[in-house]
Scaffold this motif. Sequence first.
Motif, PDB file in Angstrom:
ATOM      1  N   MET A  94      93.256  78.370  48.214  1.00 47.90           N
ATOM      2  CA  MET A  94      93.713  78.944  46.468  1.00 47.90           C
ATOM      3  C   MET A  94      94.556  77.674  46.021  1.00 47.90           C
ATOM      4  SD  MET A  94      92.145  79.369  44.215  1.00 47.90           S
ATOM      5  CE  MET A  94      92.111  79.518  42.004  1.00 47.90           C
ATOM      6  N   ALA A  95      94.172  76.730  45.137  1.00 43.35           N
ATOM      7  CA  ALA A  95      95.475  75.889  44.769  1.00 43.35           C
ATOM      8  C   ALA A  95      96.236  76.492  43.496  1.00 43.35           C
ATOM      9  CB  ALA A  95      95.037  74.247  43.993  1.00 43.35           C
ATOM     10  N   ARG A  96      97.651  75.822  43.437  1.00 42.84           N
ATOM     11  CA  ARG A  96      98.460  77.121  42.217  1.00 42.84           C
ATOM     12  C   ARG A  96      99.447  75.946  42.230  1.00 42.84           C
ATOM     13  NH1 ARG A  96     101.650  80.965  46.989  1.00 42.84           N
ATOM     14  NH2 ARG A  96     100.113  79.922  48.452  1.00 42.84           N
ATOM     15  N   LYS A  97      99.358  75.891  41.369  1.00 45.87           N
ATOM     16  CA  LYS A  97     100.833  75.832  40.143  1.00 45.87           C
ATOM     17  C   LYS A  97     102.232  75.424  41.211  1.00 45.87           C
ATOM     18  CE  LYS A  97      98.127  74.008  36.050  1.00 45.87           C
ATOM     19  NZ  LYS A  97      97.847  74.270  34.739  1.00 45.87           N
ATOM     20  N   LYS A  98     103.134  74.477  41.368  1.00 45.45           N
ATOM     21  CA  LYS A  98     104.162  74.729  42.027  1.00 45.45           C
ATOM     22  C   LYS A  98     104.990  74.352  41.716  1.00 45.45           C
ATOM     23  CE  LYS A  98     106.279  76.727  45.019  1.00 45.45           C
ATOM     24  NZ  LYS A  98     106.942  77.888  45.284  1.00 45.45           N
ATOM     25  N   GLY A  99     106.207  74.379  41.095  1.00 44.73           N
ATOM     26  CA  GLY A  99     107.399  73.887  40.704  1.00 44.73           C
ATOM     27  C   GLY A  99     107.200  73.514  39.269  1.00 44.73           C
ATOM     28  N   ASP A 100     106.892  71.809  38.876  1.00 45.60           N
ATOM     29  CA  ASP A 100     106.614  71.341  37.648  1.00 45.60           C
ATOM     30  C   ASP A 100     104.834  71.336  37.674  1.00 45.60           C
ATOM     31  OD1 ASP A 100     105.140  69.750  39.595  1.00 45.60           O
ATOM     32  OD2 ASP A 100     106.501  68.348  39.576  1.00 45.60           O
ATOM     33  N   LYS A 119     100.170  68.623  46.646  1.00 45.85           N
ATOM     34  CA  LYS A 119     100.068  68.176  45.630  1.00 45.85           C
ATOM     35  C   LYS A 119      98.245  68.286  45.488  1.00 45.85           C
ATOM     36  CE  LYS A 119     104.506  66.506  43.486  1.00 45.85           C
ATOM     37  NZ  LYS A 119     104.601  65.322  43.398  1.00 45.85           N
ATOM     38  N   VAL A 120      97.675  68.724  45.364  1.00 47.34           N
ATOM     39  CA  VAL A 120      96.116  68.208  44.777  1.00 47.34           C
ATOM     40  C   VAL A 120      95.964  67.831  44.178  1.00 47.34           C
ATOM     41  CG1 VAL A 120      95.702  69.290  47.112  1.00 47.34           C
ATOM     42  CG2 VAL A 120      95.342  70.353  44.654  1.00 47.34           C
ATOM     43  N   THR A 121      94.265  67.618  43.530  1.00 43.88           N
ATOM     44  CA  THR A 121      93.534  68.257  42.133  1.00 43.88           C
ATOM     45  C   THR A 121      92.861  68.919  42.275  1.00 43.88           C
ATOM     46  OG1 THR A 121      93.850  65.346  42.021  1.00 43.88           O
ATOM     47  CG2 THR A 121      92.273  66.110  40.285  1.00 43.88           C
ATOM     48  N   VAL A 122      92.436  69.556  41.081  1.00 46.08           N
ATOM     49  CA  VAL A 122      91.278  70.747  41.170  1.00 46.08           C
ATOM     50  C   VAL A 122      90.314  69.542  40.998  1.00 46.08           C
ATOM     51  CG1 VAL A 122      90.983  73.095  40.395  1.00 46.08           C
ATOM     52  CG2 VAL A 122      93.375  72.145  41.257  1.00 46.08           C
ATOM     53  N   ILE A 123      89.452  70.029  41.069  1.00 40.82           N
ATOM     54  CA  ILE A 123      87.662  69.442  40.995  1.00 40.82           C
ATOM     55  C   ILE A 123      87.391  70.330  40.392  1.00 40.82           C
ATOM     56  CG2 ILE A 123      86.185  68.498  41.442  1.00 40.82           C
ATOM     57  CD1 ILE A 123      88.392  66.526  42.653  1.00 40.82           C
ATOM     58  N   GLU A 124      87.452  71.637  41.217  1.00 38.47           N
ATOM     59  CA  GLU A 124      86.100  73.067  40.334  1.00 38.47           C
ATOM     60  C   GLU A 124      86.585  74.185  40.991  1.00 38.47           C
ATOM     61  OE1 GLU A 124      81.423  74.047  40.638  1.00 38.47           O
ATOM     62  OE2 GLU A 124      81.999  72.622  41.969  1.00 38.47           O
ATOM     63  N   VAL A 125      86.502  75.426  39.913  1.00 35.31           N
ATOM     64  CA  VAL A 125      86.842  76.788  40.206  1.00 35.31           C
ATOM     65  C   VAL A 125      85.905  77.799  39.995  1.00 35.31           C
ATOM     66  CG1 VAL A 125      88.499  78.641  39.739  1.00 35.31           C
ATOM     67  CG2 VAL A 125      89.584  76.208  39.958  1.00 35.31           C
ATOM     68  N   LYS A 126      85.761  78.369  40.957  1.00 33.14           N
ATOM     69  CA  LYS A 126      84.998  79.282  41.064  1.00 33.14           C
ATOM     70  C   LYS A 126      85.479  81.148  41.367  1.00 33.14           C
ATOM     71  CE  LYS A 126      80.232  76.472  41.475  1.00 33.14           C
ATOM     72  NZ  LYS A 126      79.221  76.153  42.765  1.00 33.14           N
ATOM     73  N   GLY A 127      86.125  81.915  40.733  1.00 34.48           N
ATOM     74  CA  GLY A 127      86.148  82.774  41.486  1.00 34.48           C
ATOM     75  C   GLY A 127      87.584  82.694  41.768  1.00 34.48           C
ATOM     76  N   LEU A 164      92.406  65.721  48.122  1.00 36.83           N
ATOM     77  CA  LEU A 164      93.409  65.410  48.563  1.00 36.83           C
ATOM     78  C   LEU A 164      93.719  63.850  47.797  1.00 36.83           C
ATOM     79  CD1 LEU A 164      93.059  66.263  52.686  1.00 36.83           C
ATOM     80  CD2 LEU A 164      94.637  67.980  50.705  1.00 36.83           C
ATOM     81  N   PRO A 165      95.320  63.760  47.721  1.00 32.64           N
ATOM     82  CA  PRO A 165      95.952  62.506  47.544  1.00 32.64           C
ATOM     83  C   PRO A 165      95.541  61.428  48.331  1.00 32.64           C
ATOM     84  CG  PRO A 165      97.941  64.191  47.631  1.00 32.64           C
ATOM     85  CD  PRO A 165      96.597  65.104  49.091  1.00 32.64           C
ATOM     86  N   THR A 166      95.014  59.843  47.331  1.00 30.42           N
ATOM     87  CA  THR A 166      94.940  59.279  48.097  1.00 30.42           C
ATOM     88  C   THR A 166      95.824  58.813  49.237  1.00 30.42           C
ATOM     89  OG1 THR A 166      96.712  57.583  46.360  1.00 30.42           O
ATOM     90  CG2 THR A 166      94.040  58.007  45.245  1.00 30.42           C
ATOM     91  N   GLN A 167      94.875  57.775  49.369  1.00 30.83           N
ATOM     92  CA  GLN A 167      95.206  57.054  50.476  1.00 30.83           C
ATOM     93  C   GLN A 167      95.984  57.972  52.112  1.00 30.83           C
ATOM     94  OE1 GLN A 167      94.863  54.212  51.625  1.00 30.83           O
ATOM     95  NE2 GLN A 167      94.225  53.930  49.278  1.00 30.83           N
ATOM     96  N   THR A 168      95.048  59.518  52.421  1.00 35.38           N
ATOM     97  CA  THR A 168      95.061  60.152  52.890  1.00 35.38           C
ATOM     98  C   THR A 168      94.525  59.836  53.990  1.00 35.38           C
ATOM     99  OG1 THR A 168      95.864  61.972  51.226  1.00 35.38           O
ATOM    100  CG2 THR A 168      95.455  63.153  53.321  1.00 35.38           C
TER     101      THR A 168
END
Length: 85
Positions: A1-7, A61-69, A76-80
């Motif tokens: 699960m993605a979570r917010k970290k630091g900033d 660091k990631v971009t959240v596209i969708e959350v279900k439960g 993932l970041p660009t150029q990965t």
Amino acid sequence: MARKKGDGVPAVKVFVSSGLFRDERSVRLVLGDRTLSALVDKTDVVVYEPVADHEVEGFLKVTVIEVKGTTAVVDLPTQTFTEGS
């Protein structure tokens, strides 16, 4: 699960080591019995100890596209460059 970290940026826990070049990092994301390895720009990784010749815990660091439960689809970041098993 993605979570917010630091900033406040969404991130996933990864294991981080040096990449091939000075400005990149190698990350390893463990998802149950699967492991995803990627080379990413060092600005996309948050670590709290120096990345030297060993793996350290950190966050990608990631971009959240969708959350279900309790599950999140993230981008993932660009150029990965990734490799999964």
